[in-house]
Scaffold this motif. Structure first.
Motif, PDB file in Angstrom:
ATOM      1  N   ARG A  87       0.831  -1.213   0.000  1.00 54.69           N
ATOM      2  CA  ARG A  87       0.000   0.000   0.000  1.00 54.69           C
ATOM      3  C   ARG A  87       0.864   1.261   0.000  1.00 54.69           C
ATOM      4  O   ARG A  87       0.514   2.275  -0.610  1.00 54.69           O
ATOM      5  CB  ARG A  87      -0.913   0.003   1.229  1.00 54.69           C
ATOM      6  N   TRP A  92      -2.684   0.643  -5.601  1.00 53.53           N
ATOM      7  CA  TRP A  92      -3.502  -0.401  -4.998  1.00 53.53           C
ATOM      8  C   TRP A  92      -4.425  -0.986  -6.065  1.00 53.53           C
ATOM      9  O   TRP A  92      -5.368  -0.360  -6.508  1.00 53.53           O
ATOM     10  CB  TRP A  92      -4.313   0.175  -3.844  1.00 53.53           C
ATOM     11  N   CYS A  99      -8.872  -3.715   0.689  1.00 51.04           N
ATOM     12  CA  CYS A  99      -8.295  -2.566   1.384  1.00 51.04           C
ATOM     13  C   CYS A  99      -8.866  -2.429   2.795  1.00 51.04           C
ATOM     14  O   CYS A  99      -8.128  -2.311   3.767  1.00 51.04           O
ATOM     15  CB  CYS A  99      -8.553  -1.289   0.577  1.00 51.04           C
ATOM     16  N   CYS A 179      -5.693   3.314  -1.522  1.00 54.48           N
ATOM     17  CA  CYS A 179      -6.269   2.587  -0.381  1.00 54.48           C
ATOM     18  C   CYS A 179      -6.079   3.447   0.856  1.00 54.48           C
ATOM     19  O   CYS A 179      -5.002   3.483   1.456  1.00 54.48           O
ATOM     20  CB  CYS A 179      -5.595   1.226  -0.196  1.00 54.48           C
TER      21      CYS A 179
END
Length: 327
Positions: A87, A92, A99, A179
């Motif tokens: 991340r 992402w 997430c 995320c």
């Protein structure tokens, strides 16, 4: 120019909605690669602790059951931290559901670790400050119940804490390829009291009492060691083993506090804002801590070193190996 901009986007086909690929400073990049290595090491070392305590019956003591639960939470945290490294360093691509589950699982593991540290402090407090009632008050059954309650409360509490992103995954993302794990300011400050102030206060108070009592007991044993008869030698050895366990677990608790305190401040800042902190922030300490606990066991516990030798030599696969004298 458009091709160059597209190459810098996570989703080039979504020019107006895609996030740009993160650009890390050299220091941050080195730390994140180091973090990934530490995550792998954390998983392997805590897996050794889990196998050791689970396999050998002689290690099924109340205190070791707490260490087993702590190793499980550290193992899960290490696995989930690999996603955190992803991340921080890349776009992402795993979707909004993964997430939010990433933040939820890591928080469950962290909350369980905090609860287990409190339980370890209570265990040592009773063992040192009230040794006569320790065998009856701290039993394997009661410890298992407390551990299950600790995990249950962690799951429920973090479900409430992350209700915003669990019910609406991706609600805090500003673009695709991002995320963001965040909560409201109110939830963040409530969590600061419940997950930081309260448990740390309990841990410090209990271990201060344990330290004072342990020092007085150590002085008493040294002053009367010459007068100890064979009849009481077993009691003295028991006290010494409890004091040694208190010292070892005290190191575990102190290391946890040193890593957790600054890290939690950065973590709280991240989850209550929409900004992602740099990899070089104090959160890095929090990822190192689960890797340090097995190292501490290896330094202070001969049974853990012996268990490792038996595991790597595959002697645990032999019939009757569960009954091996490991202590």
């Amino acid at each position: 120019m458009e091709d160059q901009d597209g190459a810098e986007l996570c989703f080039p086909q979504l020019l107006n909605a895609s996030c740009r690929k993160p650009k890390l400073q050299r220091t941050d990049a080195v730390l994140m690669y180091l973090l990934f290595f530490i995550c792998v090491l954390t998983v392997c070392l805590n897996l050794l602790v889990i196998i050791s305590v689970s396999h050998f019956k002689q290690l099924h003591t109340p205190t070791n059951l707490l260490l087993l639960s702590l190793a499980v939470s550290d193992f899960l945290f290490g696995l989930d931290s690999t996603l955190e490294a992803h991340r921080q360093t890349a776009c992402w691509f795993l979707g909004d559901i993964i997430c939010c589950l990433h933040g939820y699982v890591s928080s469950i593991a962290l909350s369980a670790s905090i609860g287990e540290m409190v339980l370890i402090s209570v265990d040592r407090y009773v063992a040192i400050c009230d040794p006569l009632h320790y065998p009856t008050r701290v039993t394997a059954t009661r410890v298992k119940m407390c551990v299950c309650m600790c995990w249950f409360c962690s799951i429920i509490y973090n479900g409430v804490y992350f209700r915003l992103i669990l019910t609406q995954p991706g609600r805090f993302n500003s673009c695709y390829g991002q995320c963001v794990i965040a909560t409201s300011y109110t939830d963040g400050y409530v969590d600061f009291v419940i997950s930081f102030i309260a448990p740390i206060t309990v841990i410090i108070i209990l271990y201060m009492k344990v330290f004072v009592t342990a020092v007085s007991q150590a002085r008493a044993m040294r002053s009367h060691v010459a007068a100890v008869t064979l009849q009481h030698s077993g009691t003295v050895m028991t006290k010494k083993s409890e004091l040694k366990a208190a010292r070892t677990l005290g190191v575990v608790v102190v290391v946890f506090l040193m890593c957790y305190s600054p890290s939690y401040c950065f973590y709280l800042l991240e989850v209550t804002t929409d900004a992602t902190l740099p990899a070089a922030s104090g959160v890095f300490l929090l990822d190192i801590n689960p890797c340090l606990n097995p190292v501490i066991y290896a330094l202070f516990y001969p049974w853990f070193r012996k268990a490792i030798r038996l595991i790597f030599s595959l002697q645990i696969l032999q019939p009757g190996s569960r009954e091996t004298n490991i202590l």
